[in-house]
Design a protein around this motif. Structure first.
Motif, mmCIF file in Angstrom:
data_model
loop_
_atom_site.group_PDB
_atom_site.id
_atom_site.type_symbol
_atom_site.label_atom_id
_atom_site.label_comp_id
_atom_site.label_asym_id
_atom_site.label_seq_id
_atom_site.Cartn_x
_atom_site.Cartn_y
_atom_site.Cartn_z
ATOM 1 N N GLY A 210 4.807 2.017 -7.436
ATOM 2 C CA GLY A 210 3.249 1.581 -7.563
ATOM 3 C C GLY A 210 2.547 1.039 -6.333
ATOM 4 N N ALA A 211 3.501 0.129 -5.826
ATOM 5 C CA ALA A 211 3.038 -0.574 -4.685
ATOM 6 C C ALA A 211 2.845 0.363 -3.497
ATOM 7 C CB ALA A 211 3.929 -1.812 -4.489
ATOM 8 N N ARG B 294 2.934 3.783 -3.659
ATOM 9 C CA ARG B 294 1.702 4.558 -3.662
ATOM 10 C C ARG B 294 0.425 4.117 -3.225
ATOM 11 N NH1 ARG B 294 4.271 5.990 -8.454
ATOM 12 N NH2 ARG B 294 2.761 4.853 -9.695
ATOM 13 N N GLN B 295 -0.005 2.869 -3.725
ATOM 14 C CA GLN B 295 -1.183 2.126 -3.383
ATOM 15 C C GLN B 295 -1.475 1.860 -1.883
ATOM 16 O OE1 GLN B 295 -3.636 1.468 -5.355
ATOM 17 N NE2 GLN B 295 -5.059 0.378 -3.718
ATOM 18 N N LYS B 296 -0.196 1.684 -1.161
ATOM 19 C CA LYS B 296 -0.078 1.168 0.194
ATOM 20 C C LYS B 296 -0.433 2.611 0.816
ATOM 21 C CE LYS B 296 2.516 -0.867 3.935
ATOM 22 N NZ LYS B 296 3.905 -1.483 4.338
ATOM 23 N N GLU B 297 0.259 3.555 0.500
ATOM 24 C CA GLU B 297 -0.109 5.125 1.063
ATOM 25 C C GLU B 297 -1.319 5.439 1.002
ATOM 26 O OE1 GLU B 297 1.089 8.526 3.070
ATOM 27 O OE2 GLU B 297 2.010 6.598 2.870
ATOM 28 N N THR B 298 -1.932 5.245 -0.288
ATOM 29 C CA THR B 298 -3.483 5.816 -0.564
ATOM 30 C C THR B 298 -4.404 4.893 0.432
ATOM 31 O OG1 THR B 298 -2.867 6.010 -2.609
ATOM 32 C CG2 THR B 298 -5.321 5.483 -2.456
ATOM 33 N N GLU B 299 -3.878 3.740 0.680
ATOM 34 C CA GLU B 299 -4.964 2.993 1.489
ATOM 35 C C GLU B 299 -4.890 3.242 2.996
ATOM 36 O OE1 GLU B 299 -3.790 -1.164 0.718
ATOM 37 O OE2 GLU B 299 -4.648 -1.320 -1.162
#
Length: 487
Positions: free
Chosen positions: A464-465, A467-472
């Motif tokens: 999850g972390a 994916r969040q970093k990739e989204t940002e």
């Protein structure tokens, strides 16, 4: 090993405790021990040590008949020949007698044999189960003409150390530390009774090392025999393990045969390569198929030798037809190379050593992950797996886990989508590509790629972390691109 270490031979009439003493000195069970007379037939040797002094200890069969008897048993004559040959080479002899039986005519006969040999002899008065008996041992057996007489009790493990103290006085010390033994390939010779296992061992050694007869069940112990084979000028150190014939369990009707069968099965498990001898005159019997299954379940490298080819060829049988019949009736042994031999006249024996060397080299082959995955891609492209319903079996990547036997782990989408015949196809392709005619079973482990729902909580959080970093990162990149366009 026998050439560098002094030899101590244990001799005596049957059922006096020779094998029990042999095991007591070694500190482990090597020879079969049973109250039945004549259990040990072939000589069994093992390196031993007594307070830093190393030697080769040899257990022998019982000298059980009188020289003047008319009806001399076949095995007694063979045992006598082996014992006489060994005594001539021994540095010292332990003569085991039965304290409770006293001096018997058979003991006197053994004494005559030993006196003619002229070797140092120490008498072990076995079955002296208490201190009084051990103290009386010298007086009881002094008429045999030897001064070194020690009372022992192998069942109570008493007197054995004192016995070896006296024996070592007659054994020359090895001045230099013995050279480290080369790593030997353990080769077990297995098969059903009376197929020629001991004959094969004797021919490979070039001497009559183990007893051979037409009587099934002649060999009882699993006998380790160090040997060096010559392969085109290159020495191949091996340890041959001659085993007892493996009968059907329903036919094992004595305790001795039960232990013999257990030793044979244990020999398969502890060896590196199995020489599986089958009877060419009656191949692929039910028992031979059972033995083949035992070898496959033990996951051992195997070479099949069809013995008695001289008798089969005399009937006009063609080699091609004979080999095809064996392959058809024993398909589970398809990975094992098959040779036609004759232990009687030595046909094809010169190729056994080179075959063993080839298998040893194959056992050391490792497949790099990059090479394996390229091979899998090519194989899947040429022969894709069949589809099951709407889904198709997929292999993401593979890696080699261990060898021998070669074990590969394949990471797949779903194991149930792989038909058994396709897994067998992959095993055969791997064997043909990396282990040709190596006699090695190929093991494939299919692992499903773990889904995120089934993963551990820490892995879920990490995913999850990520994916969040990739989204940002993607959002920041889009903002940067928009700002550049405005300028």
């Amino acid at each position: 090993m026998s050439q560098t270490l002094p030899t101590i031979a244990i001799v005596g009439r049957p059922n006096v405790g020779k094998s029990a003493l042999f095991n007591a000195v070694l500190g482990r069970r090597v020879s079969i021990v049973h109250e039945q007379s004549g259990v040990t037939r072939d000589r069994v040797a093992a390196p031993a040590e007594h307070f830093g002094r190393r030697f080769l200890l040899v257990d022998t069969g019982g000298l059980g008949t009188h020289a003047k008897e008319k009806n001399v048993d076949l095995f007694d004559g063979m045992i006598r020949e082996q014992v006489l040959e060994l005594v001539k080479e021994a540095a010292a002899v332990i003569w085991v007698v039965d304290f409770q039986a006293g001096i018997t005519p058979q003991d006197e006969e053994v004494g005559d044999v030993l006196r003619k040999a002229g070797v140092p002899v120490v008498i072990a008065a076995n079955k002296a189960d208490n201190a009084t008996m051990r103290a009386d041992a010298y007086g009881v057996f002094a008429p045999l003409g030897y001064s070194d007489i020690i009372g022992t009790s192998c069942s109570h493990t008493t007197g054995v150390s004192e016995l070896m103290d006296v024996v070592m006085k007659h054994v020359p010390a090895v001045e230099e530390a013995p050279q480290q033994e080369p790593e030997r390939l353990k080769v077990a010779v297995v098969g059903r009774p009376n197929v020629g296992k001991s004959s094969l061992v004797n021919r490979l050694m070039g001497e009559k090392r183990v007893m051979v007869s037409d009587i099934p069940g002649t060999t009882r112990d699993a006998i380790d025999i160090p040997l060096e084979l010559d392969v085109n000028g290159e020495p191949l150190p091996i340890t041959l393990i001659d085993t007892a014939g493996m009968r059907r369990k329903k036919q094992v009707d004595t305790v001795v045969e039960f232990f013999s069968l257990s030793r044979s099965e244990a020999a398969i498990k502890r060896c590196d390569i199995v020489l599986f001898i089958i009877d060419g005159t009656d191949p692929c019997s039910t028992q031979e198929r059972r033995i083949g299954r035992v070898i496959v379940e033990a996951q051992k490298a195997c070479i099949m030798l069809a013995n008695k080819w001289d008798l089969v060829a005399a009937d006009g049988t063609k080699p091609k037809d004979f080999l095809a019949r064996i392959r058809e009736e024993m398909p589970f042994m398809e990975h094992a190379p098959l040779m036609l031999i004759s232990a009687l006249n030595g046909y094809n024996f010169k190729h056994i050593a080179s075959r063993l060397l080839h298998v040893r080299e194959q056992m050391n082959v490792t497949v790099p992950t990059s090479v394996l995955n390229q091979f899998l891609q090519d194989t899947l492209a040429r022969n894709p797996p069949p589809s099951t319903g709407l889904k198709r079996f997929k292999i993401y990547y593979g890696t080699m886990k261990s060898c021998p036997p070669p074990k590969f782990v394949l990471f797949v989408n779903k194991k149930s989508l792989c038909p058994h015949h396709y897994q067998q196809f992959l095993e055969n392709q791997l064997r043909d590509a990396f282990y040709p005619e190596g006699g090695l079973p190929i093991l494939l482990e299919l692992r499903e790629r773990q889904s995120l729902q089934d993963a551990a909580p820490n892995r879920v959080a990490a995913a999850g972390a990520k994916r969040q970093k990739e989204t940002e990162y993607q959002a920041e990149r889009r903002r940067s691109m928009r700002s550049k366009r405005k300028k």
